[in-house]
Design an enzyme around this catalytic site. Structure first.
Site, mmCIF file in Angstrom:
data_model
loop_
_atom_site.group_PDB
_atom_site.id
_atom_site.type_symbol
_atom_site.label_atom_id
_atom_site.label_comp_id
_atom_site.label_asym_id
_atom_site.label_seq_id
_atom_site.Cartn_x
_atom_site.Cartn_y
_atom_site.Cartn_z
ATOM 1 N N GLY B 231 -17.386 35.973 21.188
ATOM 2 C CA GLY B 231 -15.938 36.129 21.098
ATOM 3 C C GLY B 231 -15.204 34.885 21.580
ATOM 4 N N THR B 603 -28.664 36.267 33.526
ATOM 5 C CA THR B 603 -27.524 36.184 32.608
ATOM 6 C C THR B 603 -26.470 35.220 33.144
ATOM 7 O OG1 THR B 603 -26.546 38.175 33.579
ATOM 8 C CG2 THR B 603 -27.889 38.471 31.609
ATOM 9 N N GLN B 607 -24.933 32.084 31.124
ATOM 10 C CA GLN B 607 -23.507 31.792 30.971
ATOM 11 C C GLN B 607 -23.217 30.320 31.223
ATOM 12 O OE1 GLN B 607 -20.734 33.731 30.105
ATOM 13 N NE2 GLN B 607 -20.323 35.006 31.880
ATOM 14 N N GLY B 673 -17.538 33.093 33.732
ATOM 15 C CA GLY B 673 -17.567 32.740 32.308
ATOM 16 C C GLY B 673 -16.751 31.502 32.010
ATOM 17 N N GLU B 674 -15.602 31.374 32.651
ATOM 18 C CA GLU B 674 -14.704 30.249 32.338
ATOM 19 C C GLU B 674 -15.156 28.953 33.020
ATOM 20 O OE1 GLU B 674 -12.519 31.683 30.264
ATOM 21 O OE2 GLU B 674 -12.947 33.713 30.951
#
Lengths: 327, 709
Positions: B231, B603, B607, B673-674
């Site tokens: 996304g 995970t 990322q 995430g960012e």
């Protein structure tokens, strides 16, 4: 959907008959470009003659000439032992093209027949003389970073996208073409055309003719060779500039040389002036620089691709330097 | 590493499903009687549709209908909506090139595609402007304030500083372009109940948008989105094309599937806006920053304003008494942007961190020392402590790992054959946000735990992380825990964005586990069992097949208002730049994450690796190129819009500080995430300077820019 007929044959003569008689018929091999063109509405053949089952898949060395069937896949050719031993320049050029997946499907003949990747050619709402003669050239005055600097015309500045063809242009290959009236042979460097006033014509193949094989004479250009491809990412990107360089060096002096470039013209661009200069000269940086300079005579930028006027000679020097350094 | 045969409790819970094809994405649902939509798009950039001739299309084989503004079925919510958003098929106005103007629905995708090509549209063309860079300089082009001007201390103080840097940094439009194309399947049934299979980062948001548009109760809209094929922010809103599909299903009384094409991904689902930024930096000769001025312009659309936090970081990242920022947006005749991974900050960090590097060079200081010297103990913008910040430790770990000691301040110091080698560093920062979510926990006598929440997973490993949180709290192995998401009927949760899911939904998982444990303890006490008894025994003793709890988490620790909460990252890169061709290769990467406690190591690492790949794209390859004469993109496909390939990405070393943040949430985990991408492009640009002495202030850093720079 736009319906088309799909026919398949195992006989070359039948294939030739089917296409030569029908103006809306065309051959399809790997289809890696043609299918895209059909999806984008750039072309709409009414009849596709699938030639994948024609007996044109051999790679053979006969009388010191390598015969390559037109339906040999790009990856099969790149992995062939004779090619690796005798024509490593061709191997490197092949490996630089597209992606592994595409090379598995793309054929030698299809690679030669692929159309330009100019964005204006693919967008049917934009002007493009190659797609629709008379509509103008979108790239001139537009996005032309990827475009030609040699042999351009006011009607088209597109480049031929192939890497394999750059290697073949350097290797004095010949193209064997079959037509309903028999076979003919032309030099590889004469196969593709400059855009001139007929940019819709990429090459000199006549309607109904089919590339059946390539022939490359064995040479001694299998040691000091390099294929340099400068691109925006490491794989699956078309060349900003590419250089096929091959040298034969005896006692420090260049006895034989081949140079060709990709990403700079409407056809694979053989650098004959630079070759003539280098022959008999010593393989020194100064001579490489002078050759590169000579190669750039008549080059012309269109704004966004002006950098190629510097990148191209630099790439020639780098390719020659690496070729020389190979033991 | 775990694999199919040796299971590791840190494995991605849906990893096997994803690589074996078992995971079902929205476009794979086969509903009985499913029909297919294909959009017709505008080929002019601005103006009016004067006619749509859909006769040939309507009569083409298999065609069920052609929808456009000429025959639009009523969308009740349109009237209530303000003027800002694009209302699909509502007027004859064309606002950007590639705007969806008609939808053809047929019994097969191929027939719909063909029929769409038969729709003939005529226009009255209007004058338009899509030229962002030209518009910055052109005073006659309207600019809007994107954020209130910010002044701390003296405005433009850098202009009087001993050492000054004043530079402009630009970057082009980037597109999210996840592998999975955007679209939706909509099934509007006669009882006005709608089921959709969506590609969304928020099933509740999609539910509410559709319910609002058609003025039906939210409960009448069921949104399913179990798996999302990437996304990066573009699925944070329900786009007009999705409303069109629901509209078509309602109108035709059939389920309709719409999957847009790759070129439509460039004009229909947002982008990271082009940016033009000026940074003024002032410092004393001994390297103390005395002034920061950050002025940013971002591209936006004429019909809807889009703003993001481009200048935020400049306010608090370095201790400077004097800081002022301005942020403007430039409305152009283009489709509206949307948040893209590291929204705002990734753009701002490129400019600020490039300027910081320029200043360090001007001072002849090691850029790392310069940053450390100006690292604030407290948040200078809010005048309060950071909830946690281990930047200095991150500098230390990362610099040791990449071999920073080999770097020389003087550019062009390291040469390997035809390649110049350089090192660069940059900081990334993003708000460690936390929202409110609900989670239902079902603890069963068979020893399993089911957790449910209407959150999403666009790939970060939501289910994996939640399972690990619950596993630790409940002392249940992860393979006995199921986390259900991507279903709007589950307890509500916010959309997956802003690096907040683990913090937000994880807190609710924490709370529901605590509540379940309390219930078990209570049941144990009531049945005279030991307080430490296993829940299976307790449930069995009480003849209960299961117990359930639904908890809405509190939004924040009450103490949170006294702290500034941010996640930080430091990116170190080594690049090799070819002297003759200008080709840049990123040859080493060390990304250090200071994002609190790491809940799901595998995970989380993934990322950071993904962020580095996106960062290489931002730095070196990604650019959506528009021909401003036509307002159309000329590289709107995956062959010409270059996302990095494997060969562009070296091994990525990821280091986590892995120390819990005491404030943000019970796990002590801040989002990440960012920060995985924020700052990365600056690190590459700084490394290119160190390698070549050329400062490239325009992204992406392609060979031509290096060569001609």
């Amino acid at each position: 959907m736009i319906n088309f007929q799909y026919l398949r044959t195992t006989v070359v003569k039948t294939a030739l008959g089917l296409v030569s008689k029908d103006p809306k018929a065309t051959f399809i091999a790997g289809g890696t470009n043609l299918v895209d063109l059909m999806k984008r509405g750039v072309t709409a053949p009414e009849k596709l003659i699938d030639i994948n089952h024609l007996p044109l898949k051999q790679i053979e060395l006969k009388n010191n000439i390598l015969h390559i069937g037109a339906l040999v896949s790009n990856s099969a050719l790149a992995e062939n032992a004779i090619v690796a031993a005798k024509f490593p320049l061709l191997m490197l050029a092949l490996q630089s093209g597209a992606s592994a997946q595409l090379r598995n499907v793309a054929t030698v003949g299809g690679n030669m027949m692929q159309r330009t990747r100019c964005g204006y050619f693919y967008d049917t709402t934009m002007p493009c003389n190659k797609r629709e003669p008379g509509t103008g050239c979108g790239a001139i005055g537009g996005y032309n970073r990827m475009h030609a600097i040699f042999g351009t015309s006011a009607s088209c500045i597109a480049v031929h996208p192939s890497d394999m063809c750059v290697g073949l242009a350097a290797l004095d290959a010949q193209v064997v073409i079959a037509g309903t009236k028999g076979e003919r042979k032309i030099n590889f460097v004469d196969f593709h055309r400059l855009a001139g006033t007929t940019p819709e014509k990429d090459n000199n193949l006549q309607k109904g003719e089919l590339i059946v094989r390539l022939e490359i004479p064995v040479n001694n250009l299998n040691k000091h060779i390099h294929y340099l491809k400068v691109r925006d990412r490491s794989s699956y990107a078309f060349a900003l500039v590419s250089v096929a360089a091959a040298l034969e060096i005896k006692d420090g002096s260049i006895t034989n040389v081949r140079l060709a470039m990709g990403g700079v013209a409407h056809k694979p661009w053989r650098l004959t002036t630079a070759e003539a200069f280098l022959k008999g000269k010593t393989a020194t940086p100064a001579n490489f620089e002078e050759a590169a300079k000579l190669a750039m005579k008549d080059a012309k930028g269109f704004g966004e691709n002006d950098f190629k006027l510097k990148l191209a000679p630099n790439s020639i020097i780098e390719a020659l330097t690496i070729a020389k350094s190979k033991a | 590493m775990g694999n199919l045969f040796f299971k590791d409790e840190n494995d991605r819970v849906d990893g096997v499903d994803k690589v074996t094809g078992k995971a079902k994405y929205f476009a794979e649902y086969q509903l009985p009687g499913l029909t297919y939509g294909v959009l017709v798009t505008s080929t002019i950039t601005k103006g009016k549709i004067t006619a749509i001739d859909s006769k040939a299309a309507s009569g083409a084989p298999g065609v069920l209908g052609v929808l456009s503004h000429l025959n639009k079925p009523s969308v009740a919510g349109y009237e209530a909506e303000g003027g800002a958003k694009l209302k699909i098929f509502y007027t004859d106005q064309v606002l950007f090139n590639g705007q969806p103007i008609a939808l053809v629905v047929a019994d097969t995708f191929e027939r719909a595609t063909f029929a769409a090509s038969l729709v003939k549209v005529t226009y009255e063309k209007g004058a338009f402007n899509t030229d962002f860079e030209k518009s910055i300089k052109d005073a006659s082009v309207k600019k809007l304030q994107g954020a209130a001007p910010y002044v701390r201390g003296v405005e433009n103080a850098y202009k009087t500083a001993e050492v000054q840097v004043e530079q402009t940094y630009v970057m082009p439009v980037e597109t999210h372009n996840p592998m999975e194309l955007h679209g939706i399947i909509a099934d509007w049934r006669p009882n006005d109940q709608v089921t959709v299979y969506a590609k969304t980062q928020g099933v509740k948001a999609t539910q509410n948008t559709i319910a609002g548009a058609f003025k039906i109760p939210a409960e009448s809209v069921q949104v399913n989105s179990e798996f999302v094929g990437g996304g990066f922010g573009m699925a944070l809103r329900t786009w007009p094309l999705e409303i069109a599909t629901v509209m078509a299903s309602k109108h035709l009384k059939k389920p309709v599937k719409l999957v847009i094409t790759r070129d439509q991904m460039f004009t229909m689902v947002g982008n990271r806006p082009a940016a033009h930024q000026k940074i003024g930096l002032g410092a004393t000769k001994d390297g103390k920053i005395t002034g920061i001025t950050h002025t940013a312009f971002g591209q936006s659309s004429t019909y809807e304003n889009f703003t993001e936090g481009v200048v935020n970081m400049s306010k608090f990242m370095y201790s400077s008494e004097n800081v002022n920022t301005n942020y403007y947006i430039v409305p152009l005749d283009m489709s509206v942007p949307i948040w893209m991974r590291g929204p705002g900050e990734a753009t701002g960090a490129f400019a600020l961190e490039s300027a910081i590097d320029e200043m360090a060079h001007a001072l002849d200081m090691d850029p790392l020392d310069f940053r450390i010297k100006n690292d604030p103990e407290k948040d200078p913008a809010q005048n309060r402590p950071f909830s946690s910040k281990y930047i200095k430790e991150a500098y230390k770990l990362g610099s040791a790992k990449i071999g920073w000691d080999k770097r020389k301040n003087k550019p062009r110091s390291i040469v390997e054959g035809s390649w110049n080698v350089g090192y660069g560093v940059s900081i990334g920062v993003f708000n460690a946000g936390r929202g409110r979510a609900s989670v239902k926990g079902i603890l069963k006598a068979d020893g399993t735990l089911v957790l449910q929440s209407a959150t999403s997973d666009i790939g970060p490993g939501t289910g994996t992380g939640m399972g690990l949180i619950a596993s630790k709290l409940m002392n249940i192995p992860t393979d006995k825990i199921t986390f259900e998401l991507g279903d709007s009927s589950l307890p509500p949760a916010p959309s997956q964005g802003g690096s907040a899911t683990l913090s937000t939904v994880g807190s609710a998982v924490n709370d529901v586990c605590v509540a379940l444990k309390a219930t078990i303890a209570e049941l144990a006490a009531n049945s005279n069992m030991d307080a430490t008894s296993n829940f299976v025994d307790v449930l069995k003793k009480n003849n209960l097949p299961m117990i359930e709890k639904t908890i809405q988490s509190s939004q924040n620790n009450p103490d949170a208002k006294n702290y500034s909460m941010y996640s930080f990252s430091i990116h170190f890169v080594q690049v090799k730049v070819h002297q003759l061709t200008g080709v840049v290769k990123v040859s080493k990467i060390v990304s250090v994450g200071d994002s609190g406690k790491i809940v799901s190591p595998k995970t989380a690492r993934s990322q950071m690796v993904g962020g580095a790949v996106g960062g290489i794209g931002m730095a070196l390859t990604e650019e959506a190129i528009l021909d401003n004469r036509y307002g159309r993109y000329v590289n709107n496909n995956f062959a010409d819009y270059h996302v990095p390939v494997h060969a562009d990405v070296p091994e990525v070393d990821v280091i986590f500080i892995d120390k819990p943040d005491p404030i943000v949430n019970p796990m002590g985990a801040k989002g990440m995430g960012e920060i995985a991408i924020i700052g990365f492009a600056g690190a590459v640009a700084n490394a290119v300077f160190n390698a070549t002495g050329k400062r490239i202030r325009s992204l992406p850093i392609t060979p031509d820019k290096v060569l001609m720079g």
